[in-house]
Design an enzyme around this catalytic site. Structure first.
Site, PDB file in Angstrom:
ATOM      1  N   GLY A  72       0.805  -1.215   0.000  1.00 11.97           N
ATOM      2  CA  GLY A  72       0.000   0.000   0.000  1.00 11.97           C
ATOM      3  C   GLY A  72       0.840   1.268   0.000  1.00 11.97           C
ATOM      4  N   ASN A 152      -8.262   3.993   8.476  1.00 13.34           N
ATOM      5  CA  ASN A 152      -7.647   2.882   9.205  1.00 13.34           C
ATOM      6  C   ASN A 152      -7.786   3.000  10.715  1.00 13.34           C
ATOM      7  OD1 ASN A 152      -5.792   5.008   8.146  1.00 13.34           O
ATOM      8  ND2 ASN A 152      -4.414   4.174   9.683  1.00 13.34           N
ATOM      9  N   GLN A 180      -7.779  -0.196   3.378  1.00 17.72           N
ATOM     10  CA  GLN A 180      -8.684  -0.766   4.390  1.00 17.72           C
ATOM     11  C   GLN A 180     -10.018  -1.223   3.799  1.00 17.72           C
ATOM     12  OE1 GLN A 180      -8.118  -1.446   7.629  1.00 17.72           O
ATOM     13  NE2 GLN A 180      -6.065  -0.566   7.634  1.00 17.72           N
ATOM     14  N   SER A 200      -3.545  -3.482  -0.662  1.00  7.09           N
ATOM     15  CA  SER A 200      -2.439  -4.245  -0.098  1.00  7.09           C
ATOM     16  C   SER A 200      -2.925  -5.634   0.302  1.00  7.09           C
ATOM     17  CB  SER A 200      -1.898  -3.502   1.126  1.00  7.09           C
ATOM     18  OG  SER A 200      -0.823  -4.197   1.688  1.00  7.09           O
ATOM     19  N   HIS A 202      -1.706  -7.807   2.624  1.00  7.90           N
ATOM     20  CA  HIS A 202      -1.667  -8.287   4.019  1.00  7.90           C
ATOM     21  C   HIS A 202      -2.808  -7.758   4.876  1.00  7.90           C
ATOM     22  CE1 HIS A 202       0.180  -4.893   6.434  1.00  7.90           C
ATOM     23  NE2 HIS A 202       0.515  -4.478   5.228  1.00  7.90           N
ATOM     24  N   THR A 238      11.478  -7.981 -11.245  1.00 12.52           N
ATOM     25  CA  THR A 238      10.904  -9.317 -11.385  1.00 12.52           C
ATOM     26  C   THR A 238       9.712  -9.452 -10.441  1.00 12.52           C
ATOM     27  OG1 THR A 238      13.066 -10.179 -11.948  1.00 12.52           O
ATOM     28  CG2 THR A 238      11.427 -11.786 -11.189  1.00 12.52           C
ATOM     29  N   CYS A 326       1.965   3.068  12.854  1.00 15.15           N
ATOM     30  CA  CYS A 326       3.071   4.001  12.692  1.00 15.15           C
ATOM     31  C   CYS A 326       3.063   5.048  13.796  1.00 15.15           C
ATOM     32  CB  CYS A 326       2.976   4.706  11.349  1.00 15.15           C
ATOM     33  SG  CYS A 326       2.060   3.789  10.125  1.00 15.15           S
TER      34      CYS A 326
HETATM   35  C1  LIG Z   1      -1.744  -0.537   5.983  1.00 15.55           C
HETATM   36  C2  LIG Z   1      -2.118   0.671   5.232  1.00 15.55           C
HETATM   37  C3  LIG Z   1      -1.254   1.244   4.269  1.00 15.55           C
HETATM   38  C4  LIG Z   1       0.130   0.690   4.025  1.00 15.55           C
HETATM   39  O1  LIG Z   1       0.095  -0.536   3.355  1.00 15.55           O
HETATM   40  P1  LIG Z   1       1.418  -1.451   3.374  1.00 15.55           P
HETATM   41  O2  LIG Z   1       1.081  -2.573   2.448  1.00 15.55           O
HETATM   42  O3  LIG Z   1       1.595  -1.899   4.791  1.00 15.55           O
HETATM   43  O4  LIG Z   1       2.532  -0.588   2.880  1.00 15.55           O
HETATM   44  C5  LIG Z   1      -1.682   2.333   3.580  1.00 15.55           C
HETATM   45  N1  LIG Z   1      -2.900   2.873   3.795  1.00 15.55           N
HETATM   46  C6  LIG Z   1      -3.758   2.355   4.693  1.00 15.55           C
HETATM   47  C7  LIG Z   1      -5.100   2.986   4.859  1.00 15.55           C
HETATM   48  C8  LIG Z   1      -3.397   1.257   5.452  1.00 15.55           C
HETATM   49  O5  LIG Z   1      -4.249   0.770   6.349  1.00 15.55           O
END
Ligand SMILES: *Cc1c(COP(=O)(O)O)cnc(C)c1O
Length: 394
Positions: A72, A152, A180, A200, A202, A238, A326
């Site tokens: 993300g 988030n 999110q 993202s 994860h 890659t 963070c």
């Molecule tokens: C987690 C998150 C990100 C960052 O994503 P990563 O894959 O961890 O770099 C960006 N924006 C929001 C709203 C998030 O919750």
């Protein structure tokens, strides 16, 4: 009762076993480079293209509008910086909101130091962007509007379709950080007039270190990573084949179970919110009650220090958060909670609990009992609380 309760799914989620199973062959015997012409390569290329289709499907995009990234944060940086650099001769004004994720906020602040002008549009006390303020902020030199799809910290879902329509009517590129929202709630990039969208893996039970940027076909964007011709010459390197395959599988599973999971999550969320507000005095819900992510609970408790509360529930095996991963560890209160108008001392006493489809009612009940204990204990040690009680302020 399991000995740990994980309520920090906005920070990251557990990898689903089905996702790991899908990835495993690509971490072992299927190790080709998708750019190679031989069978090893072609096999991996096909797997990545299948994943691309599953991901595109989730947001009504075309396959060739999905560009894989490292996550993300990279997608947000790419979208915002490259629009800024591509359009700087047309204008240097960017509009965003006051409740963005750090990946957007810091990128905009970086650009502000580079000679761009950034307007941070406010939100109301429920955490919803003020559309009138957004409209009024638009200028002839505005080149980009970037607004987070769902927050988030407090889970509020923004009026994305309306913002998309405003941007479109003015010919301004519209980016949304949907990290999110993607895989959690329905998104339609066509109907919502979204030009660029970050997601993202994860955050949807996929692996870490892989994400995507949706780039609408009509949008021209500079590459951020130069090199080989990967990703249609827009993002060199890659491909992360196991990660991409896992992301695709996670997207597929999310699509199949979204409706059912959300019905259940909303019930659980409202149950937990109602119990906490009723059973713990001087507590308040942050963010709109209904226009919020199904799995998000964010509560402030007066006369409490959020970090102490977190540590104490952690000792009871409960993983929660004070806001964004963070921001924790820093002494500044969350910019999101300040943006919805909370005074510093109340913002400091906040806790975020984010659920997933694996969260159970039993876990929530256990957590609420733990919160009651911890809040009572911390208040019993708080001179502020005692003063307030003595002066009958509360
Ligand atoms: C987690 C998150 C990100 C960052 O994503 P990563 O894959 O961890 O770099 C960006 N924006 C929001 C709203 C998030 O919750």
């Amino acid at each position: 009762m399991p000995n740990t309760i994980y309520l920090d799914n906005a920070a990251t989620t557990k990898l689903k076993p089905e996702v790991l199973d899908a990835m495993m062959p690509f971490l072992t015997e299927r190790y080709g480079n998708p750019s190679s012409v031989h069978k090893f390569g072609a096999d991996c290329n096909t797997a990545c293209e299948d994943a691309r289709r599953s991901i595109a499907n989730l947001i009504n995009a075309k396959d060739n509008e999905i560009y894989f990234t490292s996550g993300g944060s990279e997608s947000d940086n790419w979208a915002i910086k490259s629009v800024a650099y591509a359009k700087r001769d047309k204008g240097r004004h960017i509009i965003t909101s006051g409740i963005e994720h750090h990946a957007v906020m810091e990128t905009c602040e970086f650009l502000a130091r580079e000679g761009f002008e950034v307007t941070f549009v406010g939100v109301d006390n429920q955490g919803i962007i003020k559309l009138d303020e957004l409209k009024a902020a638009i200028r002839p030199d505005t080149i980009l509007i970037s607004v987070i799809y769902a927050n988030n910290e407090i889970g509020t879902i923004q009026p994305i379709k309306e913002i998309g329509a405003i941007a479109r009517s003015k010919g301004i590129i519209f980016h949304t950080d949907a990290v999110q929202a993607f895989g959690h709630i329905p998104i339609d990039v066509e109907k919502e007039n979204i030009n660029l969208l970050s997601a993202s893996a994860h955050k949807i039970h996929g692996p870490k270190g892989v994400g995507m940027l949706y780039i609408k076909n009509s949008v021209r964007l500079l590459p951020m990573i130069h090199g080989g011709p990967h990703e249609r010459k827009r993002r060199a390197g890659t491909l992360n084949v196991p990660g991409i395959v896992g992301f695709g599988k996670a997207a597929e599973l999310a699509k199949a179970s979204m409706e059912k999971n959300n019905a259940e999550l909303i019930k659980l969320r409202n149950y937990a919110i109602d119990r906490i507000l009723k059973e713990i005095p001087y507590s308040r819900l942050n963010g709109d009650r209904d226009r919020r992510l199904p799995g998000n609970i964010n509560i402030s408790f007066r006369f409490i220090e959020g970090e102490s509360m977190l540590m104490m529930v952690d000792m009871k095996g409960i993983a929660a958060s004070t806001g964004s991963a963070c921001a924790s560890g820093s002494l500044d209160p969350s910019h999101v909670l300040l943006a919805i108008g909370l005074p510093h001392e109340i913002a400091h006493g906040s806790i975020r609990m984010t659920m997933s489809e694996f969260t159970t009612k039993e876990e929530l009940d256990h957590t609420i009992e733990a919160l009651k204990e911890v809040v009572a204990k911390l208040r019993s040690m708080s001179p502020l609380y005692e003063d307030a009680v003595r002066n009958k302020e509360v």
